[in-house]
Design an enzyme around this catalytic site. Structure first.
Site, PDB file in Angstrom:
ATOM      1  N   LYS A   1     -94.900 -24.992  61.889  1.00  0.00           N
ATOM      2  CA  LYS A   1     -93.797 -25.016  62.847  1.00  0.00           C
ATOM      3  C   LYS A   1     -92.604 -24.297  62.235  1.00  0.00           C
ATOM      4  O   LYS A   1     -91.862 -24.853  61.424  1.00  0.00           O
ATOM      5  CB  LYS A   1     -93.398 -26.446  63.225  1.00  0.00           C
TER       6      LYS A   1
ATOM      7  N   GLU B   1     -89.458 -30.946  50.023  1.00  0.00           N
ATOM      8  CA  GLU B   1     -88.559 -30.126  49.209  1.00  0.00           C
ATOM      9  C   GLU B   1     -87.238 -30.106  49.952  1.00  0.00           C
ATOM     10  O   GLU B   1     -87.127 -29.524  51.033  1.00  0.00           O
ATOM     11  CB  GLU B   1     -89.143 -28.719  49.017  1.00  0.00           C
TER      12      GLU B   1
ATOM     13  N   CYS C   1     -81.147 -23.695  48.801  1.00  0.00           N
ATOM     14  CA  CYS C   1     -81.096 -25.036  48.215  1.00  0.00           C
ATOM     15  C   CYS C   1     -80.959 -24.985  46.704  1.00  0.00           C
ATOM     16  O   CYS C   1     -80.506 -25.953  46.084  1.00  0.00           O
ATOM     17  CB  CYS C   1     -82.345 -25.831  48.609  1.00  0.00           C
TER      18      CYS C   1
ATOM     19  N   GLU D   1     -74.065 -30.867  49.926  1.00  0.00           N
ATOM     20  CA  GLU D   1     -74.595 -29.509  50.036  1.00  0.00           C
ATOM     21  C   GLU D   1     -73.905 -28.790  51.189  1.00  0.00           C
ATOM     22  O   GLU D   1     -74.029 -29.188  52.345  1.00  0.00           O
ATOM     23  CB  GLU D   1     -76.108 -29.548  50.257  1.00  0.00           C
TER      24      GLU D   1
ATOM     25  N   GLY E   1     -86.440 -28.865  54.001  1.00  0.00           N
ATOM     26  CA  GLY E   1     -85.279 -28.950  54.876  1.00  0.00           C
ATOM     27  C   GLY E   1     -84.262 -29.928  54.337  1.00  0.00           C
ATOM     28  O   GLY E   1     -84.182 -30.177  53.129  1.00  0.00           O
TER      29      GLY E   1
ATOM     30  N   ALA F   1     -83.452 -35.225  57.217  1.00  0.00           N
ATOM     31  CA  ALA F   1     -84.726 -35.039  57.909  1.00  0.00           C
ATOM     32  C   ALA F   1     -85.890 -35.461  57.029  1.00  0.00           C
ATOM     33  O   ALA F   1     -86.882 -36.011  57.514  1.00  0.00           O
ATOM     34  CB  ALA F   1     -84.879 -33.582  58.339  1.00  0.00           C
ATOM     35  N   GLY F   2     -85.791 -35.206  55.724  1.00  0.00           N
ATOM     36  CA  GLY F   2     -86.847 -35.623  54.802  1.00  0.00           C
ATOM     37  C   GLY F   2     -87.032 -37.126  54.784  1.00  0.00           C
ATOM     38  O   GLY F   2     -88.166 -37.623  54.724  1.00  0.00           O
TER      39      GLY F   2
ATOM     40  N   THR G   1     -82.105 -33.337  53.488  1.00  0.00           N
ATOM     41  CA  THR G   1     -82.476 -34.635  52.946  1.00  0.00           C
ATOM     42  C   THR G   1     -82.561 -35.685  54.047  1.00  0.00           C
ATOM     43  O   THR G   1     -83.435 -36.553  54.024  1.00  0.00           O
ATOM     44  CB  THR G   1     -81.456 -35.057  51.873  1.00  0.00           C
TER      45      THR G   1
END
Length: 477
Positions: A176, A250, A284, A382, A228, A232-233, A230
């Site tokens: 995706k 990651e 990143c 970030e 992506g 969303a992770g 953090t």
């Protein structure tokens, strides 16, 4: 304009279930440069079914590692011939300076394909070990169907960190792409067709967040590989945890570049410019905290400021450009919001600020802050843009403490005239990737982070392990 009206599913171009489309907008001109279908949950169901069929009944998982490596090698050869096209396409869709696209956006994905093609030629699926009552066979088998969910900043790089090892392992994949950068995935699909990979081994469905969550939650997916944010992770980890589904993450970074007192600033600034400002700061791994001792603080600040001011800001297709636009208007507004936050926190703007370089395009003035303390938001969060914070330290132990005082642990660097001493510093900083007078990501070495920077490793032999299940077989007689 590049227009696609199909999705790549089951080794063919198929009509999407819905009628909505994703418009790809140039960050430089703010004009539409491409259009692709906006994948729906029904499209994801079809893609997962194709990947499931290819894994459960197709030839790919049943080939030897050497046979799959040969196929990956064919894909690498085709990719090599289309490198220039891929670099130009990524620059067009997301604004990466063409020099960076030619240096990293296209060549690094190719290096991953080449590494796994070579590594797989001699990889042993099984090994024998002595047991108490007889031999034990340890066998490595593919994890299954992989959902690869990738961001927009280095779209081919992050896609290939998942696709290349997953292919070698014998997995099948649903990719995706981010809605901002789907065009490069279509070029990859063309290469996959030319390479003759079996139908359903790689399927590509561009889509937004809701359809992406449908893919992550799909019971037909055995592993999720995500790069992506953090936030969303954490959401993906919670979904996979509920389903006991394998996953690798990651995520973000807030890397520190430690400038030691013996560093040759004139010699270091060229490489530090790449390490801190690559891809318009949308990386990143970017070294956005510059740590300078109080003994040389003003000197380091002046050198960093001069380095940033030397970067030409403008059209990303111009080879002279060092910093291009950000990917979207929302990203421009986000980065400018952090510049305001830094000013409100009491940091001083040494260069840059809130004056936009151009009226058109999603540009932000490259900015350096002085007088930053490590508790400020601009030092902890970030930003994902060309914004650097120069932070003072008392001694080397304090520099290491500040570098480690972060929620993240993805990358870091140290700049010194004594590389051996730099290695001593590197061993003390809790990050997954580190550089002494450089920042390099190698296809044959693991990449990933400590703490909130993620879970698991990609690239190298360790990256392949993430797509394999281990089976122990004991035998009597």
């Amino acid at each position: 304009m590049r227009q696609h009206d199909k999705l790549f599913i089951g080794g063919d171009w198929v009509t999407p279930a819905g009628t909505r489309t994703i418009e790809v907008v140039s960050p430089h001109t703010e004009e539409v440069v491409g259009r692709v279908p906006d994948g729906t949950p029904a499209d994801m169901d079809r893609a997962v079914a194709a990947a499931r069929e290819a894994f459960d009944h197709g030839p790919w998982p049943r080939l030897t590692f050497a046979e799959r490596a040969e196929a990956i090698g064919r894909l690498a050869e085709i990719y090599a011939a289309r490198q220039a096209d891929m670099a130009a396409l990524i620059t067009e869709e997301m604004g990466s300076p063409i020099t960076f696209s030619q240096l990293a956006q296209a060549p690094q994905p190719l290096s991953m394909l080449q590494f796994y093609a070579e590594y797989g030629r001699t990889f042993e699926q099984e090994d024998q070990r002595p047991g108490l009552f007889g031999p034990i066979t340890v066998r490595r088998e593919p994890v299954g169907v992989v959902a690869a969910v990738v961001p927009w900043n280095v779209p081919q790089f992050v896609s290939m960190t998942k696709i290349a090892p997953a292919l070698l392992a014998g997995c099948t994949i649903v990719l995706k792409p981010a809605p901002e950068t789907p065009l490069d995935a279509y070029l990859l699909a063309e290469m996959v067709l030319e390479a003759g990979l079996p139908p359903g081994v790689l399927n590509i469905v561009p889509a937004g967040r809701e359809t992406g969550e449908h893919l992550v939650s799909h019971p037909g997916v055995d592993k999720v590989a995500f790069t992506g944010s953090t936030a969303a992770g954490r959401r993906i980890a919670s979904i996979c945890g509920e389903q006991l589904k394998r996953y690798s993450l990651e995520l973000g970074g807030k890397s520190a570049a430690i400038v030691l007192d013996d560093a040759d600033l004139a010699a270091s600034m060229g490489m530090l410019a790449i390490a801190s400002l690559m891809n318009n700061g949308q990386a990143c791994v970017a070294q956005t905290r510059i740590l300078a001792s109080r003994n040389r603080y003003d000197e380091v600040l002046d050198a960093v400021t001069a380095m940033v001011s030397s970067q030409q800001v403008g059209d990303p297709a111009d080879a002279a450009t060092g910093i291009g636009p950000l990917v979207a208007k929302r990203q421009q507004e986000r980065v400018e919001g952090y510049i305001r936050i830094g000013m409100d926190e009491g940091a001083k703007v040494a260069i840059g600020g809130l004056d936009r370089p151009y009226d058109r395009g999603w540009y932000v003035a490259p900015t350096v802050f002085s007088g930053v303390t490590n508790d400020m938001r601009i030092a902890r969060e970030e930003i994902f843009g060309p914004v650097l914070a120069v932070i003072p330290y008392e001694d080397e132990a304090d520099a290491v403490r500040i570098a480690n005082d972060s929620d993240y642990g993805l990358c870091g660097t140290v700049w010194t005239a004594d590389a051996e001493h730099g290695m001593d510093i590197a061993r003390q900083v809790r990050t997954g990737t580190y550089g002494v007078n450089c920042l390099m990501l190698e296809a044959n070495a693991p990449f990933g982070g400590y703490k909130a920077s993620g879970v698991g490793r990609e690239l190298g032999p360790e990256g392949l392990n993430g797509y394999l299940e281990l089976k122990s077989i004991s035998r009597l007689g």
